[in-house]
Design a protein around this motif. Structure first.
Motif, PDB file in Angstrom:
ATOM      1  N   THR A 116      38.974  39.392  27.915  1.00 17.25           N
ATOM      2  CA  THR A 116      37.818  39.240  28.798  1.00 17.25           C
ATOM      3  C   THR A 116      38.145  38.294  29.953  1.00 17.25           C
ATOM      4  OG1 THR A 116      36.354  39.597  26.924  1.00 17.25           O
ATOM      5  CG2 THR A 116      35.387  38.598  28.874  1.00 17.25           C
ATOM      6  N   MET A 117      38.833  37.188  29.653  1.00 19.58           N
ATOM      7  CA  MET A 117      39.203  36.246  30.709  1.00 19.58           C
ATOM      8  C   MET A 117      40.206  36.862  31.676  1.00 19.58           C
ATOM      9  SD  MET A 117      39.273  32.485  28.946  1.00 19.58           S
ATOM     10  CE  MET A 117      40.565  32.857  27.795  1.00 19.58           C
ATOM     11  N   LEU A 118      41.117  37.687  31.162  1.00 21.39           N
ATOM     12  CA  LEU A 118      42.076  38.360  32.047  1.00 21.39           C
ATOM     13  C   LEU A 118      41.368  39.329  32.997  1.00 21.39           C
ATOM     14  CD1 LEU A 118      45.008  39.079  29.599  1.00 21.39           C
ATOM     15  CD2 LEU A 118      45.006  37.497  31.520  1.00 21.39           C
ATOM     16  N   ILE A 119      40.403  40.062  32.490  1.00 21.34           N
ATOM     17  CA  ILE A 119      39.651  41.000  33.331  1.00 21.34           C
ATOM     18  C   ILE A 119      38.857  40.247  34.398  1.00 21.34           C
ATOM     19  CG2 ILE A 119      37.728  42.642  33.326  1.00 21.34           C
ATOM     20  CD1 ILE A 119      38.815  43.670  30.662  1.00 21.34           C
ATOM     21  N   ILE A 120      38.199  39.153  34.020  1.00 20.10           N
ATOM     22  CA  ILE A 120      37.453  38.348  34.992  1.00 20.10           C
ATOM     23  C   ILE A 120      38.397  37.792  36.048  1.00 20.10           C
ATOM     24  CG2 ILE A 120      36.151  36.206  35.289  1.00 20.10           C
ATOM     25  CD1 ILE A 120      34.828  36.801  32.605  1.00 20.10           C
ATOM     26  N   SER A 121      39.577  37.337  35.635  1.00 19.77           N
ATOM     27  CA  SER A 121      40.557  36.799  36.578  1.00 19.77           C
ATOM     28  C   SER A 121      41.020  37.869  37.561  1.00 19.77           C
ATOM     29  CB  SER A 121      41.747  36.232  35.814  1.00 19.77           C
ATOM     30  OG  SER A 121      42.743  35.804  36.696  1.00 19.77           O
ATOM     31  N   LEU A 122      41.292  39.061  37.070  1.00 16.44           N
ATOM     32  CA  LEU A 122      41.705  40.146  37.958  1.00 16.44           C
ATOM     33  C   LEU A 122      40.610  40.510  38.955  1.00 16.44           C
ATOM     34  CD1 LEU A 122      43.584  42.473  35.458  1.00 16.44           C
ATOM     35  CD2 LEU A 122      44.571  41.170  37.341  1.00 16.44           C
ATOM     36  N   LEU A 123      39.366  40.570  38.494  1.00 16.63           N
ATOM     37  CA  LEU A 123      38.256  40.887  39.396  1.00 16.63           C
ATOM     38  C   LEU A 123      38.066  39.808  40.458  1.00 16.63           C
ATOM     39  CD1 LEU A 123      35.631  42.368  36.932  1.00 16.63           C
ATOM     40  CD2 LEU A 123      36.917  43.582  38.696  1.00 16.63           C
ATOM     41  N   LEU A 124      38.138  38.546  40.055  1.00 22.69           N
ATOM     42  CA  LEU A 124      37.995  37.461  41.027  1.00 22.69           C
ATOM     43  C   LEU A 124      39.136  37.460  42.043  1.00 22.69           C
ATOM     44  CD1 LEU A 124      36.707  34.527  38.813  1.00 22.69           C
ATOM     45  CD2 LEU A 124      35.449  35.804  40.543  1.00 22.69           C
ATOM     46  N   ASN A 125      40.361  37.728  41.582  1.00 22.62           N
ATOM     47  CA  ASN A 125      41.487  37.815  42.510  1.00 22.62           C
ATOM     48  C   ASN A 125      41.316  38.960  43.486  1.00 22.62           C
ATOM     49  OD1 ASN A 125      43.256  35.654  41.918  1.00 22.62           O
ATOM     50  ND2 ASN A 125      43.786  36.654  40.004  1.00 22.62           N
ATOM     51  N   LEU A 126      40.813  40.091  43.023  1.00 26.87           N
ATOM     52  CA  LEU A 126      40.560  41.222  43.908  1.00 26.87           C
ATOM     53  C   LEU A 126      39.496  40.882  44.945  1.00 26.87           C
ATOM     54  CD1 LEU A 126      41.009  44.220  44.614  1.00 26.87           C
ATOM     55  CD2 LEU A 126      39.185  44.738  42.991  1.00 26.87           C
ATOM     56  N   ILE A 127      38.428  40.238  44.508  1.00 26.60           N
ATOM     57  CA  ILE A 127      37.357  39.846  45.432  1.00 26.60           C
ATOM     58  C   ILE A 127      37.880  38.863  46.470  1.00 26.60           C
ATOM     59  CG2 ILE A 127      35.180  38.581  45.610  1.00 26.60           C
ATOM     60  CD1 ILE A 127      34.451  39.846  42.869  1.00 26.60           C
ATOM     61  N   LEU A 128      38.633  37.857  46.031  1.00 23.71           N
ATOM     62  CA  LEU A 128      39.177  36.876  46.973  1.00 23.71           C
ATOM     63  C   LEU A 128      40.170  37.509  47.937  1.00 23.71           C
ATOM     64  CD1 LEU A 128      39.640  33.780  44.674  1.00 23.71           C
ATOM     65  CD2 LEU A 128      37.958  34.100  46.479  1.00 23.71           C
ATOM     66  N   TYR A 129      40.968  38.457  47.458  1.00 27.63           N
ATOM     67  CA  TYR A 129      41.903  39.161  48.331  1.00 27.63           C
ATOM     68  C   TYR A 129      41.145  39.943  49.407  1.00 27.63           C
ATOM     69  CZ  TYR A 129      45.102  42.775  49.914  1.00 27.63           C
ATOM     70  OH  TYR A 129      45.832  43.632  50.683  1.00 27.63           O
TER      71      TYR A 129
ATOM     72  N   VAL B 227      38.081  39.399  50.511  1.00 27.55           N
ATOM     73  CA  VAL B 227      37.417  38.458  51.422  1.00 27.55           C
ATOM     74  C   VAL B 227      38.425  37.906  52.414  1.00 27.55           C
ATOM     75  CG1 VAL B 227      36.339  36.179  51.522  1.00 27.55           C
ATOM     76  CG2 VAL B 227      35.528  37.860  49.883  1.00 27.55           C
ATOM     77  N   LYS B 228      39.590  37.539  51.924  1.00 26.01           N
ATOM     78  CA  LYS B 228      40.619  36.970  52.802  1.00 26.01           C
ATOM     79  C   LYS B 228      41.112  37.995  53.827  1.00 26.01           C
ATOM     80  CE  LYS B 228      44.145  33.852  51.618  1.00 26.01           C
ATOM     81  NZ  LYS B 228      45.341  33.525  50.851  1.00 26.01           N
ATOM     82  N   LYS B 229      41.199  39.257  53.390  1.00 30.02           N
ATOM     83  CA  LYS B 229      41.717  40.298  54.276  1.00 30.02           C
ATOM     84  C   LYS B 229      40.722  40.656  55.383  1.00 30.02           C
ATOM     85  CE  LYS B 229      43.755  44.850  54.229  1.00 30.02           C
ATOM     86  NZ  LYS B 229      44.286  45.936  53.436  1.00 30.02           N
ATOM     87  N   PHE B 230      39.430  40.704  55.058  1.00 31.29           N
ATOM     88  CA  PHE B 230      38.434  41.158  56.023  1.00 31.29           C
ATOM     89  C   PHE B 230      37.736  40.020  56.762  1.00 31.29           C
ATOM     90  CE2 PHE B 230      38.647  44.840  53.096  1.00 31.29           C
ATOM     91  CZ  PHE B 230      39.089  45.760  54.031  1.00 31.29           C
ATOM     92  N   PHE B 231      37.896  38.792  56.350  1.00 30.67           N
ATOM     93  CA  PHE B 231      37.257  37.676  57.054  1.00 30.67           C
ATOM     94  C   PHE B 231      38.312  36.786  57.571  1.00 30.67           C
ATOM     95  CE2 PHE B 231      33.708  38.994  54.361  1.00 30.67           C
ATOM     96  CZ  PHE B 231      32.715  39.064  55.299  1.00 30.67           C
TER      97      PHE B 231
END
Length: 74
Positions: free
Chosen positions: A55-68, A70-74
């Motif tokens: 569960t923690m690995l899945i949350i980490s992957l989702l947060l990394n995707l979201i941050l990526y 955000v960083k790419k489009f902003f």
């Protein structure tokens, strides 16, 4: 504070609001979350231990995707 800081705060607040709404309305359908295969659960008579590894690995992957994104489009 500059203008970019305000944009980031609004974005973070909006994401947290959306996550909160999702959890509020779909919490009855998320009962499996935290009980995935690979999560460690140990229960004894007087002791209970839970380590939701997958569960923690899945949350980490989702947060990394979201941050990526955000960083790419902003």
């Amino acid at each position: 504070m500059n203008q970019n800081t305000g944009k980031y705060l609004i974005l973070i607040g909006s994401v947290l609001l959306l996550i909160g709404i999702f959890i509020y309305y779909f919490s009855d359908k998320l009962h499996w979350f935290g009980r995935l295969p690979g999560d460690i659960h140990y229960e004894n008579k007087n002791f209970k231990f839970s380590f939701p590894l997958v569960t923690m690995l899945i949350i980490s992957l989702l947060l990394n995707l979201i941050l990526y994104l955000v960083k790419k489009f902003f």
